[in-house]
Design an enzyme around this catalytic site. Structure first.
Site, PDB file in Angstrom:
ATOM      1  N   LYS A  42       1.369  32.053  40.041  1.00 38.86           N
ATOM      2  CA  LYS A  42       0.519  31.524  38.833  1.00 38.86           C
ATOM      3  C   LYS A  42      -0.987  32.327  39.087  1.00 38.86           C
ATOM      4  CE  LYS A  42       3.338  27.667  37.738  1.00 38.86           C
ATOM      5  NZ  LYS A  42       3.526  26.309  37.805  1.00 38.86           N
ATOM      6  N   GLN A  71       0.315  20.841  39.492  1.00 35.66           N
ATOM      7  CA  GLN A  71       1.596  21.552  39.977  1.00 35.66           C
ATOM      8  C   GLN A  71       2.453  20.275  40.414  1.00 35.66           C
ATOM      9  OE1 GLN A  71       2.656  24.823  39.939  1.00 35.66           O
ATOM     10  NE2 GLN A  71       4.820  23.828  40.542  1.00 35.66           N
ATOM     11  N   ASP A 117       0.242  23.217  30.167  1.00 30.15           N
ATOM     12  CA  ASP A 117       1.616  23.065  30.533  1.00 30.15           C
ATOM     13  C   ASP A 117       2.587  22.420  29.414  1.00 30.15           C
ATOM     14  OD1 ASP A 117       2.577  23.943  32.849  1.00 30.15           O
ATOM     15  OD2 ASP A 117       1.908  22.332  34.053  1.00 30.15           O
TER      16      ASP A 117
END
Ligand code: NAD
Length: 306
Positions: free
Chosen positions: A75, A119, A142
């Site tokens: 990412k 994460q 997200d």
């Protein structure tokens, strides 16, 4: 789609539910997620140049999970390629829920941060949902916040989860018309299966969701024009489950005993599907591309709204 012509119905009798096909050999066309992701990144780079500053993505990694480290690195690299500034914080495995929440709150209050990514999975003892709900809704790139999920279900503006968004982009890239088609989603997680079903529904597909307690996944799959496999089980979808010419999207990311990466779709599906996404190089890169899209959108809303 030309590939849908690759079969002939041998039994058209509506009394027979199990339609049999004479399988003529066909090879699925691959949907190249990596190439599509790179072309989206190039378009994003253009949009970023029109902003007064670089968009900023804050990334929180907690603990030492090796897969998570790889995902975070990928990412961060994608941010660098595109012109997004990433700010990573790595907390130790021993970090408490309060440590994690304190970091998220600091980013919530920082006006120079456009997107916040925590994460997953988080180490044992940390309530991931509580952490996710701490992320400011307007920075929830997200799309996992309950507010973002609610926006999706009710058809309102909001950040959409990256993996199903990437799948939708892939379907669009082949010009696939979902209206009236039967889509089967295999898997019902909050981050893939459920939002995937909602997005397909939003495009007027008739959607079925299969999961670990579904007794007749094969039968459902054979009736599907589109199969999205997101169960995390290698070789779950085999050629004998696929209607010839169907679009098969492989979200799964599994490791074979020899260490090789594979999806949920068996190799022989290439001979049945009309379109297929490869693993690796399919949904994975598109997931990252959609994270960048959400981050740039967030920055645009913050910086161009005045
Ligand atoms: P999860 O474990 O949270 O959910 C898996 C779902 O699959 C569950 O709803 C379960 O009921 C269902 N399932 C399990 N076995 C099944 C079976 N035999 N038949 C039907 N359904 C079954 O996983 P997740 O987070 O939704 O991820 C699913 C897969 O997608 C994993 O392999 C994950 O690594 C992968 N993934 C890939 C990306 C990407 O970017 N490519 C992103 C997210 C997840």
């Amino acid at each position: 789609m030309g590939s849908a012509l690759g079969f002939r119905t041998l039994c058209d009798n509506p009394l027979h539910h199990n339609i049999q096909w004479e399988r003529l050999h066909m090879t699925a066309q691959l949907i190249d997620g990596k190439a599509l992701a790179r072309s989206m990144e190039a378009k994003l780079a253009e949009r970023i140049r029109a902003l007064p500053r670089k968009p900023v993505l804050a990334v929180l990694l907690v603990g030492e999970d090796p897969a998570s480290r790889v995902y975070v690195r990928n990412k961060v690299l994608a941010c660098e390629r595109t012109g997004i500034e990433s700010r990573s914080v790595h907390l130790p495995e021993t970090a408490t829920e309060e440590d994690v929440i304190r970091q998220v709150r600091a980013w919530n209050e920082d006006p120079t941060v456009d997107g916040i990514l925590v994460q997953l999975p988080l180490p044992r003892g940390i309530d991931a949902q509580r952490v996710i709900e701490t992320v400011a809704l307007e920075k929830d790139v997200d799309g996992f916040h309950v507010g973002s999920a609610g926006a999706l279900v009710t058809g309102r503006e909001g950040f959409r989860p990256c993996t199903p968004s990437g799948v939708m982009e892939m379907l669009e890239s082949i010009g696939y018309e979902l209206r009236g088609k039967h889509a089967l989603v295999i898997g019902r997680s909050n981050i893939v299966g459920k939002p995937m079903a909602m997005m397909l529904l939003e495009k007027d597909a008739t959607v079925t969701v299969a999961h670990s307690r579904t007794p007749n996944t094969k039968e459902l799959a054979l009736a599907a024009d589109v199969i999205v496999a997101a169960a995390g089980r290698a070789d779950l979808v085999t050629a004998d489950m696929v209607k010839p010419g169907a679009v098969v999207i492989d979200v799964g990311m599994n490791r074979r005993p020899d260490g090789r990466l594979c999806g949920d779709v068996a190799d022989d599906v290439r001979d049945a599907a009309g379109w297929l996404t490869p693993v690796p190089g399919g949904v994975g890169p598109m997931t990252i591309a959609m994270l960048l899209v959400n981050t740039v959108r967030s920055a645009e809303m913050r910086l161009l709204a005045q």
